[in-house]
Design a protein around this motif. Structure first.
Motif, PDB file in Angstrom:
ATOM      1  N   ALA A  83      26.221 -24.911 -21.983  1.00  0.00           N
ATOM      2  CA  ALA A  83      26.410 -23.801 -22.917  1.00  0.00           C
ATOM      3  C   ALA A  83      25.890 -24.187 -24.291  1.00  0.00           C
ATOM      4  N   LEU A  84      25.267 -23.248 -24.969  1.00  0.00           N
ATOM      5  CA  LEU A  84      24.786 -23.464 -26.326  1.00  0.00           C
ATOM      6  C   LEU A  84      25.694 -22.737 -27.300  1.00  0.00           C
ATOM      7  N   LEU A  85      25.782 -23.277 -28.489  1.00  0.00           N
ATOM      8  CA  LEU A  85      26.583 -22.629 -29.517  1.00  0.00           C
ATOM      9  C   LEU A  85      25.783 -21.502 -30.161  1.00  0.00           C
ATOM     10  N   THR A  86      26.450 -20.422 -30.472  1.00  0.00           N
ATOM     11  CA  THR A  86      25.799 -19.338 -31.200  1.00  0.00           C
ATOM     12  C   THR A  86      25.684 -19.734 -32.669  1.00  0.00           C
ATOM     13  N   ARG A  87      24.900 -18.998 -33.428  1.00  0.00           N
ATOM     14  CA  ARG A  87      24.755 -19.289 -34.848  1.00  0.00           C
ATOM     15  C   ARG A  87      26.091 -19.175 -35.575  1.00  0.00           C
ATOM     16  N   GLU A  88      26.872 -18.202 -35.181  1.00  0.00           N
ATOM     17  CA  GLU A  88      28.194 -18.025 -35.800  1.00  0.00           C
ATOM     18  C   GLU A  88      29.101 -19.215 -35.496  1.00  0.00           C
ATOM     19  N   GLN A  89      29.049 -19.727 -34.278  1.00  0.00           N
ATOM     20  CA  GLN A  89      29.859 -20.884 -33.920  1.00  0.00           C
ATOM     21  C   GLN A  89      29.420 -22.123 -34.705  1.00  0.00           C
ATOM     22  N   VAL A  90      28.115 -22.286 -34.876  1.00  0.00           N
ATOM     23  CA  VAL A  90      27.599 -23.416 -35.658  1.00  0.00           C
ATOM     24  C   VAL A  90      28.038 -23.274 -37.104  1.00  0.00           C
ATOM     25  N   ARG A  91      27.943 -22.073 -37.646  1.00  0.00           N
ATOM     26  CA  ARG A  91      28.369 -21.823 -39.030  1.00  0.00           C
ATOM     27  C   ARG A  91      29.847 -22.172 -39.201  1.00  0.00           C
ATOM     28  N   ASN A  92      30.680 -21.733 -38.274  1.00  0.00           N
ATOM     29  CA  ASN A  92      32.117 -22.030 -38.349  1.00  0.00           C
ATOM     30  C   ASN A  92      32.388 -23.525 -38.215  1.00  0.00           C
ATOM     31  N   LEU A  93      31.621 -24.197 -37.388  1.00  0.00           N
ATOM     32  CA  LEU A  93      31.781 -25.637 -37.234  1.00  0.00           C
ATOM     33  C   LEU A  93      31.429 -26.360 -38.529  1.00  0.00           C
ATOM     34  N   LEU A  94      30.315 -25.982 -39.159  1.00  0.00           N
ATOM     35  CA  LEU A  94      29.875 -26.644 -40.383  1.00  0.00           C
ATOM     36  C   LEU A  94      30.800 -26.352 -41.568  1.00  0.00           C
ATOM     37  N   ILE A  95      31.426 -25.186 -41.564  1.00  0.00           N
ATOM     38  CA  ILE A  95      32.377 -24.854 -42.633  1.00  0.00           C
ATOM     39  C   ILE A  95      33.538 -25.844 -42.631  1.00  0.00           C
ATOM     40  N   HIS A  96      33.928 -26.297 -41.465  1.00  0.00           N
ATOM     41  CA  HIS A  96      35.083 -27.183 -41.349  1.00  0.00           C
ATOM     42  C   HIS A  96      34.754 -28.646 -41.613  1.00  0.00           C
ATOM     43  N   VAL A  97      33.480 -28.968 -41.783  1.00  0.00           N
ATOM     44  CA  VAL A  97      33.101 -30.324 -42.171  1.00  0.00           C
ATOM     45  C   VAL A  97      33.143 -30.369 -43.690  1.00  0.00           C
ATOM     46  N   ARG A  98      34.154 -30.989 -44.231  1.00  0.00           N
ATOM     47  CA  ARG A  98      34.403 -30.910 -45.673  1.00  0.00           C
ATOM     48  C   ARG A  98      33.537 -31.849 -46.496  1.00  0.00           C
ATOM     49  N   LEU A  99      33.262 -33.031 -46.008  1.00  0.00           N
ATOM     50  CA  LEU A  99      32.494 -33.996 -46.789  1.00  0.00           C
ATOM     51  C   LEU A  99      30.999 -33.702 -46.701  1.00  0.00           C
ATOM     52  N   ARG A 100      30.374 -33.585 -47.853  1.00  0.00           N
ATOM     53  CA  ARG A 100      28.954 -33.247 -47.917  1.00  0.00           C
ATOM     54  C   ARG A 100      28.094 -34.302 -47.232  1.00  0.00           C
ATOM     55  N   ARG A 101      28.502 -35.569 -47.305  1.00  0.00           N
ATOM     56  CA  ARG A 101      27.695 -36.626 -46.702  1.00  0.00           C
ATOM     57  C   ARG A 101      27.647 -36.520 -45.177  1.00  0.00           C
ATOM     58  N   TYR A 102      28.556 -35.774 -44.574  1.00  0.00           N
ATOM     59  CA  TYR A 102      28.520 -35.503 -43.139  1.00  0.00           C
ATOM     60  C   TYR A 102      27.898 -34.143 -42.851  1.00  0.00           C
ATOM     61  N   ARG A 103      28.176 -33.160 -43.702  1.00  0.00           N
ATOM     62  CA  ARG A 103      27.710 -31.795 -43.470  1.00  0.00           C
ATOM     63  C   ARG A 103      26.189 -31.681 -43.578  1.00  0.00           C
ATOM     64  N   ILE A 104      25.593 -32.333 -44.576  1.00  0.00           N
ATOM     65  CA  ILE A 104      24.147 -32.220 -44.786  1.00  0.00           C
ATOM     66  C   ILE A 104      23.359 -32.799 -43.615  1.00  0.00           C
ATOM     67  N   PRO A 105      23.677 -34.003 -43.114  1.00  0.00           N
ATOM     68  CA  PRO A 105      22.935 -34.481 -41.941  1.00  0.00           C
ATOM     69  C   PRO A 105      23.105 -33.582 -40.715  1.00  0.00           C
ATOM     70  N   LEU A 106      24.297 -33.019 -40.530  1.00  0.00           N
ATOM     71  CA  LEU A 106      24.494 -32.109 -39.403  1.00  0.00           C
ATOM     72  C   LEU A 106      23.637 -30.857 -39.546  1.00  0.00           C
ATOM     73  N   LYS A 107      23.525 -30.344 -40.772  1.00  0.00           N
ATOM     74  CA  LYS A 107      22.662 -29.185 -41.009  1.00  0.00           C
ATOM     75  C   LYS A 107      21.204 -29.529 -40.749  1.00  0.00           C
ATOM     76  N   LEU A 108      20.772 -30.712 -41.176  1.00  0.00           N
ATOM     77  CA  LEU A 108      19.395 -31.140 -40.929  1.00  0.00           C
ATOM     78  C   LEU A 108      19.110 -31.260 -39.436  1.00  0.00           C
ATOM     79  N   ILE A 109      20.026 -31.861 -38.714  1.00  0.00           N
ATOM     80  CA  ILE A 109      19.862 -32.010 -37.267  1.00  0.00           C
ATOM     81  C   ILE A 109      19.726 -30.644 -36.612  1.00  0.00           C
ATOM     82  N   TYR A 110      20.575 -29.707 -37.010  1.00  0.00           N
ATOM     83  CA  TYR A 110      20.559 -28.371 -36.410  1.00  0.00           C
ATOM     84  C   TYR A 110      19.322 -27.577 -36.825  1.00  0.00           C
ATOM     85  N   CYS A 111      19.048 -27.521 -38.108  1.00  0.00           N
ATOM     86  CA  CYS A 111      17.967 -26.662 -38.611  1.00  0.00           C
ATOM     87  C   CYS A 111      16.578 -27.200 -38.281  1.00  0.00           C
TER      88      CYS A 111
END
Length: 79
Positions: A16-44
């Motif tokens: 199963a793949l995550l929808t864009r909304e699910q990815v957005r909700n997942l990234l919202i819950h990653v509070r530390l920028r040093r973790y959120r930015i690499p996850l966004k780079l990996i995804y985008c």
């Protein structure tokens, strides 16, 4: 031997793949920028984990909206 008798299940369907909304909700819950930015780079950018971890500030060409990926799969560089 017992190991020879154990067979894993055969999965004929894609994972199963995550929808864009699910990815957005997942990234919202990653509070530390040093973790959120690499996850966004990996995804985008469709990066592999090792490619993301090896990025340096010199690999980012912000004026051109480009990103150098060095020593990716099969040791190839790509932009």
């Amino acid at each position: 031997m017992l190991v020879e008798k154990i067979k894993p299940e055969d999965h004929n369907e894609l994972p199963a793949l995550l929808t864009r909304e699910q990815v957005r909700n997942l990234l919202i819950h990653v509070r530390l920028r040093r973790y959120r930015i690499p996850l966004k780079l990996i995804y985008c950018c469709g990066l592999r984990l090792g490619e993301c971890l090896s990025l340096t500030i010199h690999d980012i060409l912000g004026d051109e909206n480009k990103l150098w990926i060095r020593n990716g799969k099969n040791h190839h560089d790509r932009m």
